[in-house]
Every structure is written in C-alpha cells, then in structure tokens.
Design a protein around this motif. Sequence first.
Motif, PDB file in Angstrom:
ATOM      1  N   ASP A  10       0.858  -1.186   0.000  1.00  0.00           N
ATOM      2  CA  ASP A  10       0.000   0.000   0.000  1.00  0.00           C
ATOM      3  C   ASP A  10       0.896   1.238   0.000  1.00  0.00           C
ATOM      4  O   ASP A  10       1.604   1.498   0.976  1.00  0.00           O
ATOM      5  CB  ASP A  10      -0.910   0.019   1.236  1.00  0.00           C
ATOM      6  CG  ASP A  10      -1.900  -1.144   1.237  1.00  0.00           C
ATOM      7  OD1 ASP A  10      -1.991  -1.873   0.223  1.00  0.00           O
ATOM      8  OD2 ASP A  10      -2.580  -1.322   2.264  1.00  0.00           O
ATOM      9  N   GLU A  12       1.405   5.045   0.196  1.00  0.00           N
ATOM     10  CA  GLU A  12       0.638   6.167   0.752  1.00  0.00           C
ATOM     11  C   GLU A  12       1.581   7.198   1.351  1.00  0.00           C
ATOM     12  O   GLU A  12       2.750   6.909   1.585  1.00  0.00           O
ATOM     13  CB  GLU A  12      -0.310   5.623   1.839  1.00  0.00           C
ATOM     14  CG  GLU A  12       0.444   4.825   2.908  1.00  0.00           C
ATOM     15  CD  GLU A  12      -0.415   3.846   3.695  1.00  0.00           C
ATOM     16  OE1 GLU A  12      -1.433   3.374   3.172  1.00  0.00           O
ATOM     17  OE2 GLU A  12      -0.052   3.568   4.850  1.00  0.00           O
ATOM     18  N   HIS A  71      -5.652   2.880  -3.899  1.00  0.00           N
ATOM     19  CA  HIS A  71      -5.761   2.898  -2.431  1.00  0.00           C
ATOM     20  C   HIS A  71      -6.413   4.215  -2.005  1.00  0.00           C
ATOM     21  O   HIS A  71      -5.910   4.889  -1.121  1.00  0.00           O
ATOM     22  CB  HIS A  71      -4.355   2.739  -1.836  1.00  0.00           C
ATOM     23  CG  HIS A  71      -4.328   2.462  -0.352  1.00  0.00           C
ATOM     24  ND1 HIS A  71      -5.283   1.719   0.304  1.00  0.00           N
ATOM     25  CD2 HIS A  71      -3.435   2.827   0.608  1.00  0.00           C
ATOM     26  CE1 HIS A  71      -4.984   1.652   1.584  1.00  0.00           C
ATOM     27  NE2 HIS A  71      -3.876   2.322   1.809  1.00  0.00           N
ATOM     28  N   HIS A  75      -6.340   8.797   1.018  1.00  0.00           N
ATOM     29  CA  HIS A  75      -6.171   7.959   2.210  1.00  0.00           C
ATOM     30  C   HIS A  75      -7.024   8.425   3.389  1.00  0.00           C
ATOM     31  O   HIS A  75      -6.624   8.334   4.545  1.00  0.00           O
ATOM     32  CB  HIS A  75      -4.692   7.859   2.617  1.00  0.00           C
ATOM     33  CG  HIS A  75      -4.382   6.587   3.342  1.00  0.00           C
ATOM     34  ND1 HIS A  75      -4.355   6.494   4.716  1.00  0.00           N
ATOM     35  CD2 HIS A  75      -4.123   5.340   2.888  1.00  0.00           C
ATOM     36  CE1 HIS A  75      -4.064   5.248   5.064  1.00  0.00           C
ATOM     37  NE2 HIS A  75      -3.927   4.527   3.970  1.00  0.00           N
ATOM     38  N   PRO A 111      -8.646   2.674   2.620  1.00  0.00           N
ATOM     39  CA  PRO A 111      -7.675   3.007   3.665  1.00  0.00           C
ATOM     40  C   PRO A 111      -8.100   2.354   4.984  1.00  0.00           C
ATOM     41  O   PRO A 111      -9.296   2.309   5.292  1.00  0.00           O
ATOM     42  CB  PRO A 111      -7.773   4.536   3.786  1.00  0.00           C
ATOM     43  CG  PRO A 111      -8.486   4.980   2.568  1.00  0.00           C
ATOM     44  CD  PRO A 111      -9.324   3.848   2.092  1.00  0.00           C
ATOM     45  N   THR A 112      -7.151   1.865   5.727  1.00  0.00           N
ATOM     46  CA  THR A 112      -7.342   1.264   7.064  1.00  0.00           C
ATOM     47  C   THR A 112      -8.497   0.258   7.124  1.00  0.00           C
ATOM     48  O   THR A 112      -9.205   0.189   8.117  1.00  0.00           O
ATOM     49  CB  THR A 112      -7.535   2.344   8.174  1.00  0.00           C
ATOM     50  OG1 THR A 112      -8.751   3.066   7.900  1.00  0.00           O
ATOM     51  CG2 THR A 112      -6.389   3.312   8.247  1.00  0.00           C
ATOM     52  N   HIS A 210       3.881  -1.512   3.697  1.00  0.00           N
ATOM     53  CA  HIS A 210       3.885  -0.113   3.263  1.00  0.00           C
ATOM     54  C   HIS A 210       5.328   0.351   3.130  1.00  0.00           C
ATOM     55  O   HIS A 210       6.156  -0.002   3.982  1.00  0.00           O
ATOM     56  CB  HIS A 210       3.202   0.777   4.311  1.00  0.00           C
ATOM     57  CG  HIS A 210       1.864   0.273   4.764  1.00  0.00           C
ATOM     58  ND1 HIS A 210       1.731  -0.685   5.743  1.00  0.00           N
ATOM     59  CD2 HIS A 210       0.627   0.591   4.348  1.00  0.00           C
ATOM     60  CE1 HIS A 210       0.433  -0.939   5.908  1.00  0.00           C
ATOM     61  NE2 HIS A 210      -0.257  -0.190   5.082  1.00  0.00           N
TER      62      HIS A 210
HETATM   63 ZN   LIG Z   1      -3.215   2.593   3.746  1.00  0.00          ZN
END
Ligand SMILES: [Zn+2]
Length: 283
Positions: A10, A12, A71, A75, A111-112, A210
């Motif tokens: 991911d 970001e 993604h 975010h 996201p998350t 990440h």
């Molecule tokens: Zn993320």
Amino acid sequence: MLKKITVTLDVEDLRPSRAYEDRSKMMTERVLDIFLEMGIRATIFVVGDLARRHPEMIIRASQEGHEIGLHSHKHIPLQLLAPQDFEKELKEAKRFLEETTGQKINGFRAPTMSLTYKTRWAIPILQEAGFTYSSSVLPAKNPLYGWDGTPTYPFRWLNSVIEFPCPITNLFGFNIPYLGGAYFRLFPSLIRKMGIRRASTKEVLWTYCHPWEFDKDEKYYQLDHVGRLTSRIAWIGRSGMENKMRNFLRDTSAASLGDIAESMDLSSLEVVNPESPVAGIEK
Ligand SMILES: [Zn+2]
C-alpha cells in the motif's frame, strides 16, 4: 505443501502536513528494488493523490510487471467521506492511473480496512466505477474497523465486485490481521507460520506492507485519523523490517490479486448482501 501468498504493497503518504519531508517516493523505490531483486510480482495499491505527485514511481512499478490498484484518492477512511465525493475522486484517480500506466485498474483497497457495514454505500460505487474486486474488509469484530460475519475467503458482494478479505487468525481470543502491517513487523514469525498453517484452502492469503515501514530514518509525527498509540506503533520495528520481509518473501509465490480475480469462476463464489447487518450469505 507451501501455501501461496500474494504480496501487496500500500503506497501512501501519511504526513499530516507537507512541512515534513516527503520520503514516499524514495522508500517506494527501495521496496521496488527488493521486489525486483527477489523476483516478486506484487499488487501495488497506490493513493491517487500521491501517484499524481510521483507518476514516475507508478510507471516504474507497472513496467516491472506489478499490478497497480487504487488505495483511495487521499487515504481518508471511508466513514469520513461523503459518497458523492468518494465516487468523483475514485473515478478521477482510476482514470489517472490507467492513463499513466496503460494498465486497466481493477482493484481497490480502502484506507485502514474501512469498508464496513457503516460504509457499505461504497460497494455499488466500486462496481459502477469499473472495479472488479476490492480488498478492503477485515472479516471480524475489531474496535477500529472490521465487518463481523463476512467470510474469511473470497466472496462476491450482491450484484457487485469480488472481495478478498484480509487474512486473519485467532490469537488469545482476538482475530488479528497477522500477515501484514504492525502484526507482521512486530510479531514473531511463529505467529505467521501458525496462521498460515491454520488457514483454510478456500482462503486467498495476502501479506500487506507499506514503504514507510522500511524507513528507519523517518522522524516521528502524529498520524491523522488514529490515536497516539497507533502512531507510536507505526514507528516501532522498522529497522528489522527489510530483513523480515526478505526472509518472508523467499517463501512466497503467488499471482497478483487481479490475476486471481480474473481466473475465478464467479458462479462458484458465495454472494454476500451488504444490506444485511451481519452480512448474511445469500444462498
Ligand atoms: Zn493505507
């Protein structure tokens, strides 16, 4: 036999403001170097806004054979967005990634893991925008996110996209997403091996990492949308991340999520109605 594990990354930019140094491109390239060296073909979910600032890193990832997915635009967890803003930004970001890489963008990761019963409005929007799959649900109860009752193996949302739920395993009564993030960085490999051993053959296993997790030199800052403890945890264990990931990648080999989705017989997948409070399976 070794279970196959798909590698996902991911990409970001979590800085709360641009006053902090932007290390995302440098660290993404570092991870791409590792993938190249180890012959890994990953699914790389990129934040749209970041891709616009550093298109060359996305072009490189695409040219090196990785699948590119989205993604989100900035975010921001889905529950903080208005559906119409999400839809507009989603379509723009998808178009940008497609024009930049020449790939069709099929996959979305929230996201998350913020695709939950509360944010189920996003599911028809993903379908309408032309995505074929999502990888956005934690299929368990969790204080931060999670959609209890959804299957732990790939399924199809009613009249919509395929979902690849986040792999979880039970540890002391908690269902944890053991194959990625802080769980990967901080937990001993024993936990991963146990979870992989326990996983059913119906599951599609994927690890998620990440670029910032490989960055041992980044200065601390408080992250948006999460508490102080989660912010602190994001800085722990980074110095060992590269070695840990290299060791793990030696045992992994699997197709990208997009290729897996494409090879699936849709009629064999269970269908889940997101309108059902416990995500009931439609027979
Ligand atoms: Zn993320």
